[in-house]
Design a protein around this motif. Structure first.
Motif, mmCIF file in Angstrom:
data_model
loop_
_atom_site.group_PDB
_atom_site.id
_atom_site.type_symbol
_atom_site.label_atom_id
_atom_site.label_comp_id
_atom_site.label_asym_id
_atom_site.label_seq_id
_atom_site.Cartn_x
_atom_site.Cartn_y
_atom_site.Cartn_z
ATOM 1 N N PRO A 56 0.836 -1.213 0.000
ATOM 2 C CA PRO A 56 0.000 0.000 0.000
ATOM 3 C C PRO A 56 0.869 1.260 0.000
ATOM 4 O O PRO A 56 1.958 1.277 0.558
ATOM 5 N N ASP A 57 0.330 2.314 -0.650
ATOM 6 C CA ASP A 57 1.039 3.587 -0.681
ATOM 7 C C ASP A 57 0.737 4.341 0.609
ATOM 8 O O ASP A 57 -0.418 4.640 0.918
ATOM 9 N N ILE A 58 1.741 4.651 1.361
ATOM 10 C CA ILE A 58 1.581 5.379 2.624
ATOM 11 C C ILE A 58 2.423 6.640 2.535
ATOM 12 O O ILE A 58 3.628 6.576 2.308
ATOM 13 N N TYR A 59 1.729 7.782 2.710
ATOM 14 C CA TYR A 59 2.420 9.056 2.700
ATOM 15 C C TYR A 59 2.263 9.675 4.075
ATOM 16 O O TYR A 59 1.163 9.824 4.584
ATOM 17 N N MET A 60 3.354 10.022 4.684
ATOM 18 C CA MET A 60 3.305 10.666 6.002
ATOM 19 C C MET A 60 4.134 11.934 5.951
ATOM 20 O O MET A 60 5.130 12.004 5.243
ATOM 21 N N SER A 61 3.666 12.915 6.727
ATOM 22 C CA SER A 61 4.393 14.168 6.801
ATOM 23 C C SER A 61 4.274 14.702 8.213
ATOM 24 O O SER A 61 3.278 14.489 8.899
ATOM 25 N N GLU A 62 5.270 15.407 8.646
ATOM 26 C CA GLU A 62 5.257 15.979 9.993
ATOM 27 C C GLU A 62 5.917 17.343 9.907
ATOM 28 O O GLU A 62 6.909 17.523 9.203
ATOM 29 N N THR A 63 5.337 18.301 10.635
ATOM 30 C CA THR A 63 5.906 19.643 10.608
ATOM 31 C C THR A 63 5.747 20.304 11.970
ATOM 32 O O THR A 63 4.890 19.934 12.765
ATOM 33 N N ASP A 64 6.584 21.256 12.242
ATOM 34 C CA ASP A 64 6.499 22.073 13.459
ATOM 35 C C ASP A 64 6.373 23.529 13.011
ATOM 36 O O ASP A 64 7.130 23.993 12.166
ATOM 37 N N VAL A 65 5.392 24.230 13.613
ATOM 38 C CA VAL A 65 5.188 25.648 13.285
ATOM 39 C C VAL A 65 5.427 26.444 14.547
ATOM 40 O O VAL A 65 4.879 26.162 15.615
#
Length: 105
Positions: free
Chosen positions: A86-95
């Motif tokens: 399966p295609d899994i896209y994850m992203s994480e950011t700090d603002v």
């Protein structure tokens, strides 16, 4: 009684050694290995020369279909496994929000 036995042993040993040496002289020398029905791979001094590129190419060309089959099998297996994942896209950011105004001199 044991002294007679000890004196007799060295002469028997010497006779046995003479028999063994006379028999071994009549045997063929082990300088040439036996062929045993297999083709030779070159003269005996060829070991010092190392591996020749032509010999490697001949071995590869003899088995090229097996090599191509193995490469295709591995490539196909890898492609199928990756397509089923399966295609899994994850992203994480700090603002970070700065609530203070611009610095003034």
């Amino acid at each position: 009684m044991d002294a007679k036995k000890d004196q007799k042993d060295p002469s028997e040993l010497a006779q046995a050694l003479q028999v063994i040496s006379s028999i071994s002289r009549s045997l063929p020398s082990p300088t040439q290995p036996e062929n045993n029905g297999y083709g030779s791979y070159g003269p005996p001094n060829r070991v010092d020369e190392g591996v020749r590129l032509r010999d490697v190419w001949v071995a590869i060309s003899k088995r090229r279909w097996m090599i191509m089959l193995i490469v295709m099998l591995i490539t196909t297996t890898t492609a199928v496994m990756l397509a089923r994942k399966p295609d899994i896209y994850m992203s994480e950011t700090d603002v970070q929000v700065d609530t203070e105004g611009p610095a003034s001199d």
